[in-house]
Design a protein around this motif. Structure first.
Motif, mmCIF file in Angstrom:
data_model
loop_
_atom_site.group_PDB
_atom_site.id
_atom_site.type_symbol
_atom_site.label_atom_id
_atom_site.label_comp_id
_atom_site.label_asym_id
_atom_site.label_seq_id
_atom_site.Cartn_x
_atom_site.Cartn_y
_atom_site.Cartn_z
ATOM 1 N N GLU A 1 0.828 -1.208 0.000
ATOM 2 C CA GLU A 1 0.000 0.000 0.000
ATOM 3 C C GLU A 1 0.863 1.259 0.000
ATOM 4 O OE1 GLU A 1 -4.246 -1.131 2.036
ATOM 5 O OE2 GLU A 1 -2.716 -0.294 3.357
ATOM 6 N N ASP A 2 1.848 1.303 0.877
ATOM 7 C CA ASP A 2 2.700 2.489 0.969
ATOM 8 C C ASP A 2 3.530 2.701 -0.297
ATOM 9 O OD1 ASP A 2 1.781 3.143 3.485
ATOM 10 O OD2 ASP A 2 3.486 2.268 4.534
ATOM 11 N N ALA B 1 1.166 3.634 -3.119
ATOM 12 C CA ALA B 1 0.248 4.737 -2.781
ATOM 13 C C ALA B 1 -1.199 4.393 -3.138
ATOM 14 C CB ALA B 1 0.698 6.028 -3.450
ATOM 15 N N VAL B 2 -1.638 3.236 -2.652
ATOM 16 C CA VAL B 2 -2.990 2.781 -2.946
ATOM 17 C C VAL B 2 -3.519 1.978 -1.758
ATOM 18 C CG1 VAL B 2 -2.227 0.624 -4.039
ATOM 19 C CG2 VAL B 2 -4.429 1.615 -4.682
ATOM 20 N N ALA B 3 -4.804 2.079 -1.509
ATOM 21 C CA ALA B 3 -5.443 1.236 -0.499
ATOM 22 C C ALA B 3 -5.749 -0.109 -1.147
ATOM 23 C CB ALA B 3 -6.724 1.883 0.008
ATOM 24 N N LEU B 4 -5.272 -1.174 -0.548
ATOM 25 C CA LEU B 4 -5.534 -2.513 -1.065
ATOM 26 C C LEU B 4 -6.575 -3.246 -0.229
ATOM 27 C CD1 LEU B 4 -1.874 -3.648 -1.851
ATOM 28 C CD2 LEU B 4 -3.586 -2.774 -3.454
ATOM 29 N N TRP B 5 -6.646 -2.924 1.058
ATOM 30 C CA TRP B 5 -7.586 -3.599 1.950
ATOM 31 C C TRP B 5 -9.005 -3.227 1.545
ATOM 32 C CZ3 TRP B 5 -6.336 -7.320 5.290
ATOM 33 C CH2 TRP B 5 -7.348 -7.793 6.134
ATOM 34 N N PRO B 6 -9.912 -4.177 1.449
ATOM 35 C CA PRO B 6 -11.281 -3.893 1.015
ATOM 36 C C PRO B 6 -11.946 -2.830 1.897
ATOM 37 C CG PRO B 6 -10.930 -6.261 1.244
ATOM 38 C CD PRO B 6 -9.712 -5.589 1.786
ATOM 39 N N GLY B 7 -12.514 -1.822 1.253
ATOM 40 C CA GLY B 7 -13.229 -0.764 1.959
ATOM 41 C C GLY B 7 -12.363 0.383 2.430
ATOM 42 N N ALA B 8 -11.044 0.236 2.380
ATOM 43 C CA ALA B 8 -10.156 1.310 2.822
ATOM 44 C C ALA B 8 -10.104 2.395 1.751
ATOM 45 C CB ALA B 8 -8.758 0.772 3.092
ATOM 46 N N GLU B 9 -9.997 3.646 2.199
ATOM 47 C CA GLU B 9 -9.931 4.756 1.260
ATOM 48 C C GLU B 9 -8.507 5.218 0.994
ATOM 49 O OE1 GLU B 9 -12.650 7.815 2.417
ATOM 50 O OE2 GLU B 9 -14.258 6.380 2.751
ATOM 51 N N SER B 10 -7.606 4.854 1.893
ATOM 52 C CA SER B 10 -6.208 5.220 1.726
ATOM 53 C C SER B 10 -5.349 4.147 2.382
ATOM 54 C CB SER B 10 -5.931 6.587 2.367
ATOM 55 O OG SER B 10 -6.158 6.530 3.757
ATOM 56 N N THR C 1 -1.316 3.004 6.709
ATOM 57 C CA THR C 1 -0.350 3.783 7.479
ATOM 58 C C THR C 1 -0.617 5.281 7.395
ATOM 59 O OG1 THR C 1 1.200 3.745 5.642
ATOM 60 C CG2 THR C 1 1.486 2.065 7.337
ATOM 61 N N ALA C 2 -1.404 5.726 6.420
ATOM 62 C CA ALA C 2 -1.760 7.145 6.349
ATOM 63 C C ALA C 2 -2.667 7.535 7.498
ATOM 64 C CB ALA C 2 -2.450 7.443 5.010
#
Length: 119
Positions: free
Chosen positions: A100-101, A104-113, A116-117
């Motif tokens: 993810e870091d 620069a993308v949210a991979l976890w389902p439902g996450a918007e960012s 770690t952000a």
């Protein structure tokens, strides 16, 4: 003196990290050959891995990144990325966080960012 704890097979199977992980997420899909674009019924954890694999594949395609480039950007071993994309591994939180870091993308389902952000 050490006390030895005996765990029967049924308890071991139900424990996280027990023998459950011997079956791959891909093998829990209705059509393993269509992973990650197939249905997974009755196993929410495999659906999470499937959603992560789909989001990762889409991000790599969007950015035109090879697996080697993704590995260099994220610090995740190229083979670990291959295993996640193909559904033959259960990724850990460190792997998902690094991906993810680095991308620069949210991979976890439902996450918007990336997670770690929010930390």
């Amino acid at each position: 003196m050490l006390d030895i704890v005996h765990i029967n097979l049924e308890e071991r199977i139900s424990m996280p990290g027990g023998t459950q992980r011997s079956t791959t997420p891909r093998d829990l899909a209705a059509d393993p050959d269509a992973w990650p674009y197939t249905s997974v019924v009755g196993h929410p954890q495999a659906r999470v891995v499937q959603a992560i694999a789909r989001a990762l594949r889409e991000r790599l395609d969007e950015q035109g990144l090879s697996l080697r480039q993704a590995a260099a950007l994220t610090g995740v071993n190229r083979q670990a990325i291959v295993n996640l994309l193909s559904g033959i591994s259960w990724p850990d939180v460190v792997t998902v966080s690094l991906l993810e870091d680095g991308l620069a993308v949210a991979l976890w389902p439902g996450a918007e960012s990336p997670a770690t952000a929010e930390c």
